[in-house]
Design an enzyme around this catalytic site. Structure first.
Site, PDB file in Angstrom:
ATOM      1  N   ARG A  45     -23.044 -28.303 -25.861  1.00  0.00           N
ATOM      2  CA  ARG A  45     -22.724 -29.144 -24.691  1.00  0.00           C
ATOM      3  C   ARG A  45     -21.247 -28.991 -24.342  1.00  0.00           C
ATOM      4  NH1 ARG A  45     -26.417 -32.667 -27.549  1.00  0.00           N
ATOM      5  NH2 ARG A  45     -24.750 -33.862 -28.543  1.00  0.00           N
ATOM      6  N   LYS A 136     -18.737 -44.756 -13.042  1.00  0.00           N
ATOM      7  CA  LYS A 136     -20.000 -44.699 -12.302  1.00  0.00           C
ATOM      8  C   LYS A 136     -21.067 -45.541 -12.985  1.00  0.00           C
ATOM      9  CE  LYS A 136     -23.472 -42.099 -12.530  1.00  0.00           C
ATOM     10  NZ  LYS A 136     -24.430 -41.000 -12.686  1.00  0.00           N
ATOM     11  N   LYS A 221     -22.230 -44.098  -3.868  1.00  0.00           N
ATOM     12  CA  LYS A 221     -22.979 -42.867  -4.178  1.00  0.00           C
ATOM     13  C   LYS A 221     -24.447 -43.122  -3.860  1.00  0.00           C
ATOM     14  CE  LYS A 221     -23.991 -39.516  -7.802  1.00  0.00           C
ATOM     15  NZ  LYS A 221     -23.444 -38.689  -8.860  1.00  0.00           N
TER      16      LYS A 221
HETATM   17  C1  5MM Z   1     -25.923 -35.820 -13.768  1.00  0.00           C
HETATM   18  O1  5MM Z   1     -26.963 -36.778 -13.924  1.00  0.00           O
HETATM   19  C2  5MM Z   1     -26.504 -38.115 -14.033  1.00  0.00           C
HETATM   20  C3  5MM Z   1     -26.890 -38.714 -15.334  1.00  0.00           C
HETATM   21  O2  5MM Z   1     -28.247 -38.896 -15.499  1.00  0.00           O
HETATM   22  P1  5MM Z   1     -28.812 -39.609 -16.851  1.00  0.00           P
HETATM   23  O3  5MM Z   1     -28.001 -40.830 -17.123  1.00  0.00           O
HETATM   24  O4  5MM Z   1     -30.241 -39.930 -16.484  1.00  0.00           O
HETATM   25  O5  5MM Z   1     -28.715 -38.629 -17.948  1.00  0.00           O
HETATM   26  C4  5MM Z   1     -26.947 -38.921 -12.800  1.00  0.00           C
HETATM   27  O6  5MM Z   1     -26.590 -40.270 -12.863  1.00  0.00           O
HETATM   28  C5  5MM Z   1     -26.258 -38.306 -11.643  1.00  0.00           C
HETATM   29  O7  5MM Z   1     -24.889 -38.569 -11.695  1.00  0.00           O
HETATM   30  C6  5MM Z   1     -26.749 -38.803 -10.295  1.00  0.00           C
HETATM   31  O8  5MM Z   1     -28.062 -39.254 -10.312  1.00  0.00           O
HETATM   32  C7  5MM Z   1     -26.640 -37.675  -9.318  1.00  0.00           C
HETATM   33  O9  5MM Z   1     -27.162 -36.510  -9.884  1.00  0.00           O
HETATM   34  P2  5MM Z   1     -28.100 -35.583  -9.008  1.00  0.00           P
HETATM   35  O10 5MM Z   1     -28.645 -34.583  -9.986  1.00  0.00           O
HETATM   36  O11 5MM Z   1     -29.159 -36.479  -8.411  1.00  0.00           O
HETATM   37  O12 5MM Z   1     -27.205 -34.984  -7.952  1.00  0.00           O
END
Ligand code: 5MM
Length: 341
Positions: A45, A136, A221
């Protein structure tokens, strides 16, 4: 850099720049790595994210900030440099995901509530010391109209939690990204997405006002207004742009620091084309840019495949997507530019 919340927010949506959402929790990044056949370990990672953060063309020209996961904000690159320092050296701002994920909402099957408020004040103080200047929190609103999902309780509880999180962030000198994601996974049509998104954003701003959050020091967002993936319909960029902007004009105060969309499961090119269409029908009262996870990272992940020999190719793939989204944030993208890559 200025420490004023509104200046940080303005830098996050600087012209033609957007955010890299690299805050996948360990479970999500494992799913992504499974697709490319890479074992998910702390080192893999780290290697993957170091590759992204050292991609100087993408990072210096197109990326205003990076949303990190708790593990990553504490990690060092292979040569011992903190990853946060690599991000800062590129001119981008480090940010941190502080929610603890969406959990089932008791009493409301199909709805979720995002957790993480307990101890948040202390965690924010720690993250500030580590260099985070924005945070966030993602609320997840699914749509399944036949089952009464989402409920008003889910929308209200999630909006309230987002407001409490945002107030704590501002107290700590950190800009809150408020992310109320209405999922595009369902079978709903675009107008249902519009209605549910409208109810969600209306409640969100009511709660943010009530919590005395300074709107100019926040970033929204949101999802775009789209037909659900299982509806069998693909909304055109023109329709997405028209309905998304109508929604925001009705619900989102002009005072906020800016808007940075999630990609939500759109393909790379769809996410770019839709952002471009939204900006092309401007001017708008807010800056509208990207805060993409999947739509920025799918191509570099595939090109990288866990091999050091592929780092340059992966960084080039990242630079291309970031460049396309830079143009879309300015309303200057054209489909033919994708082929030129
Ligand atoms: C990158 O994915 C973020 C984290 O997801 P998990 O907490 O489920 O692991 C997610 O919050 C992301 O920042 C947003 O949903 C936007 O990501 P996408 O892939 O929809 O552009």
């Amino acid at each position: 850099m200025s420490e004023r919340l509104e200046d940080i927010a303005a830098a996050m949506v600087a012209d033609g720049k957007g955010l890299l959402a690299a805050d996948e929790s360990s479970g999500t990044i494992k799913k992504r790595f499974d697709v490319i056949g890479v074992e998910s370990t702390a080192d893999s990672r780290r290697d993957y994210r170091e590759m992204m953060f050292r991609a100087s063309e993408a990072m210096t020209k197109y990326i205003s900030g990076v949303i990190l996961y708790d593990e990553t904000i504490h990690q060092k690159a292979a040569d011992g440099t903190p990853l946060v320092d690599i991000i800062k050296a590129s001119g981008a701002i480090p940010g941190i995901k502080v929610d603890a994920g969406a959990k089932p909402l008791a009493g409301f099957p199909g709805d979720t509530i995002t957790e993480g408020l307990d101890g948040l004040r202390e965690r924010l103080a720690d993250y500030y010391k580590l260099g985070a200047r924005f945070a966030k929190w993602r609320a997840v609103i699914d749509i399944d109209v036949s089952k009464g999902v989402p409920s008003a309780t889910s929308i209200g509880s999630n909006a309230h939690a987002l407001a409490r999180y945002a107030a704590l962030c501002q107290e700590a000198g950190i800009v809150p990204i408020v992310e109320p994601e209405v999922l595009m996974d369902g079978a709903h049509d675009i107008d249902t997405c519009y209605e549910i998104s409208k109810a969600t954003l209306t409640k969100l701003y009511t709660e943010l006002y009530a919590a005395r959050v300074a709107l100019e020091g926040t970033i929204l967002k949101p999802n775009m207004v789209l037909a659900g993936k299982k509806s069998g319909k693909v909304s055109s960029p023109g329709e997405v742009a028209e309905k998304t902007i109508k929604l925001f004009r009705e619900t989102v105060p002009a005072a906020i620091g800016g808007i940075a969309f999630l990609s939500g499961g759109q393909s790379d090119e769809e996410a770019t084309a839709n952002l471009n269409a939204i900006n092309a029908i401007g001017p708008h009262p807010w800056k509208l840019t990207f805060s993409y996870g999947r739509a920025l990272q799918a191509a570099p992940q595939k090109a990288w495949g866990g091999k050091a020999a592929n780092v340059a190719a992966a960084q080039a793939a990242f630079a291309h997507r970031a460049h396309m989204n830079h143009l879309a944030a300015l309303g200057q993208w054209q489909p033919k530019l994708e082929q030129a890559a």
